[in-house]
Design an enzyme around this catalytic site. Structure first.
Site, PDB file in Angstrom:
ATOM      1  N   GLU A 452       0.851  -1.192   0.000  1.00 33.71           N
ATOM      2  CA  GLU A 452       0.000   0.000   0.000  1.00 33.71           C
ATOM      3  C   GLU A 452       0.884   1.238   0.000  1.00 33.71           C
ATOM      4  OE1 GLU A 452      -2.926   2.335   3.093  1.00 33.71           O
ATOM      5  OE2 GLU A 452      -3.066   0.162   3.023  1.00 33.71           O
ATOM      6  N   GLU A 457      -2.697  11.646   3.367  1.00 37.39           N
ATOM      7  CA  GLU A 457      -3.726  11.462   4.384  1.00 37.39           C
ATOM      8  C   GLU A 457      -3.691  12.673   5.298  1.00 37.39           C
ATOM      9  OE1 GLU A 457      -4.422   7.256   5.972  1.00 37.39           O
ATOM     10  OE2 GLU A 457      -2.274   7.259   5.530  1.00 37.39           O
TER      11      GLU A 457
END
Length: 574
Positions: A452, A457
């Protein structure tokens, strides 16, 4: 991001350049900061200004020496590296005459920079040299005081250890060959961790000894090369369960073994061993474990000539220059248009990490007619029961709804520059993200074995901090490798659009924000310090806006609903 354990991200910062470190990023975009938080040795210390202060990335802490000549500070990079740049951020007590030196053993030194007219301040020195140790050796102080550095930064490229350029006729001999071991694990903690997994050139699979009868000494794994071979190099990528003492042995018959390498000081992680021996069989024979667990290898690679080698799949090529756009979405469609179904797929469900939203089938995402995609999180006045039941949780209440879209099975790619221009929302409990998942996740490989790559974020409760992270089998969830970073002047991300980008190739990932490098992840360095790099295969793109969860916490009465994440464009260059 969506498939982690939901713990607060450990800020295990590997090789990064971010706003807290003085000066611009390194001149060589592909080079990494190698010295951050590495072991330091100094000639002397003016307490409490210890040597570690010069490599901690904090421009407000420093090392200072006694008031005498000569004095020095040296950093251990952990392995040999090609050094390209040195940054010296001097306090007022600086060196008028000094050398920058490199060494393989911290005993014999080679000078890569020398001056008798040091200027102090923030000096960026372009150098060229190879070594594990780097030091500043001061011979003449510019003041009556000692030598003092706010920051001592070393940039360069770690020797990649494994997968070396083969010599004449040399090949990877162990790929796909038959292996045997003293024991193998196959349970919920390590499924099918058989010898074959160490020879498949897949960094996300491994061999491990069985906890039933294999967490003892000795323990071993061997490979049949198919015919007699001349062995020149062995690469071991260890799991944390590694060998402190072990031998590399060769044999003609798998019965009588000859050691060609031996150590009682194994380091774990990635070890590249230059050896010389002849045999059909090669084995790692461990005699002392470094942990209470057994022995475990992600990769056991044997290089040389002869044998009966199988041809491994080709490695992905790096993008060629100049880069060109190979995929994009500018969202220039009339207001209310759903995401282009040729490019995006809705991903309905509740998400993970104890999030509170339900991702709808495109009901919460559309263009605004002004060139933006809008992902909208909404709160129902009362929890409803009309939304579909999530097969993972059985929930169908949908107090909060939002959207998550991805390019899986429509656009998947390996390497390139990935970027998006995004404006994030502000509010407790909001969690916008722009990220990528390994495409084999869609084929059934579980997270985190697929890999990932989180590009952006942000937590709505702290819109002055952004995060970029990677997750892999050996480092994931709260142990993912990444860093926080801020805007100049500690500005608020939600006030305007910003461009988040990741330049991804065979050497690692360089993250940038508005064109400024904020984090560099060096593949070779991570393999030597954290574990396998599992990002050299196709990935797909994801955009989403979550509500609640373990990391951001829940929304409250101050959280604005509807909350909107605006995306101006997404582009991929190769």
């Amino acid at each position: 991001m969506r498939h982690r354990l939901g713990l607060l991200m450990a800020l295990a910062v590997i090789l990064l350049s971010f706003a807290g470190i003085p000066g611009p990023p390194p001149a060589h975009a592909a080079d990494a900061l190698l010295s951050r938080d590495r072991p330091v040795t100094v000639s002397s210390t003016e307490n409490p200004f210890v040597g570690a202060n010069a490599v901690d990335g904090d421009p407000g802490t420093r090392w200072s020496s006694e008031f005498a000549d000569p004095q020095w500070i040296q950093v251990d990079l952990g392995a040999s590296a090609e050094i390209s740049e040195i940054v010296l951020n001097w306090e007022a007590a600086y060196a008028k005459a000094f050398q920058v030196q490199v060494s393989a053993d911290a005993r014999t030194w080679s000078t890569v920079h020398e001056t008798a007219a040091g200027t102090g301040g923030n000096q960026r020195l372009t150098v060229s040299g190879t070594g594990r140790y780097v030091r500043m050796y001061g011979t003449e102080r510019a003041t009556p005081y000692g030598y003092s550095l706010w920051e001592f930064q070393v940039y360069g490229t770690m020797d990649d250890g494994g997968d070396p350029d083969p010599g004449p006729g040399e090949k990877l001999l162990s790929y796909g060959r038959t292996g045997t071991a003293s024991s193998s694990q196959n349970d919920g903690h390590c499924q099918e961790c058989t010898p074959a997994r160490a020879f498949d050139r897949d960094p996300a699979t491994r061999w491990a000894t069985s906890p039933t009868n294999g967490w003892t000494d000795p323990g071993w794994i061997s490979v049949d090369l198919g015919a007699t071979a001349q062995i020149s190099k062995v690469v071991l990528q260890w799991d944390p369960a590694y060998a402190k003492s072990f031998q590399i042995q060769v044999s003609a018959d798998h019965t009588n073994w000859t050691p060609i390498y031996s150590t009682t000081a194994g380091t774990g992680f990635k070890q590249t061993l230059t050896v010389s021996g002849t045999g059909r069989y090669v084995r790692m024979y461990g005699t002392e474990r470094a942990t209470p667990y057994g022995y475990s290898l992600w990769e056991f690679q044997v290089y040389g000539t002869g044998g009966d080698p199988l041809t491994p799949p080709p490695v992905p090529p790096d993008p060629a220059d100049p880069p060109r756009i190979v995929w994009q979405d500018e969202f220039n469609t009339p207001a209310g248009t759903r995401p282009d179904p040729a490019k995006w797929t809705a991903d309905p469900g509740t998400g993970h990490n104890n999030e509170l939203q339900y991702y709808t089938d495109n009901d919460n995402v559309s263009t605004d007619g002004a060139g933006h995609l809008v992902i909208e999180a909404r709160k129902r006045a009362t929890p409803g029961t009309s939304c579909p039941t999530d097969p993972l949780t059985g929930s169908g209440t949908c107090q909060y709804t939002s959207a998550r879209i991805n390019t899986g099975n429509k656009f998947e790619f390996t390497y390139g520059r990935v970027e998006a221009r995004i404006k994030v929302p502000k509010g407790n409990g909001l969690w916008p993200a722009f990220w990528m998942m390994g495409a084999d996740f869609l084929d059934g490989r579980p997270w985190p074995y697929n890999g990932e790559i989180d590009i952006m974020e942000i937590l709505g409760k702290d819109v002055k901090t952004s995060y970029s992270t990677v997750h892999a089998p050996a480092y994931n969830g709260g142990g993912g490798i990444g860093a926080p970073y801020k805007l100049p002047g500690d500005a608020d991300y939600s006030d305007d659009f910003h461009v988040w980008a990741a330049h991804w190739d065979s050497k690692g990932i360089v993250y940038s924000l508005d064109g400024r490098t904020v984090l560099t992840l060096d593949k070779a360095r991570i393999e030597q310090t954290r574990g396998p790099w599992v990002f050299d295969h196709p990935f797909y793109l994801i955009l989403n806006l979550a509500v609640g969860g373990d990391w951001p916490g829940p929304p409250d009465a101050s959280t604005p609903f509807p909350a909107r994440m605006l995306v101006d464009y997404v582009r991929v260059y190769q």
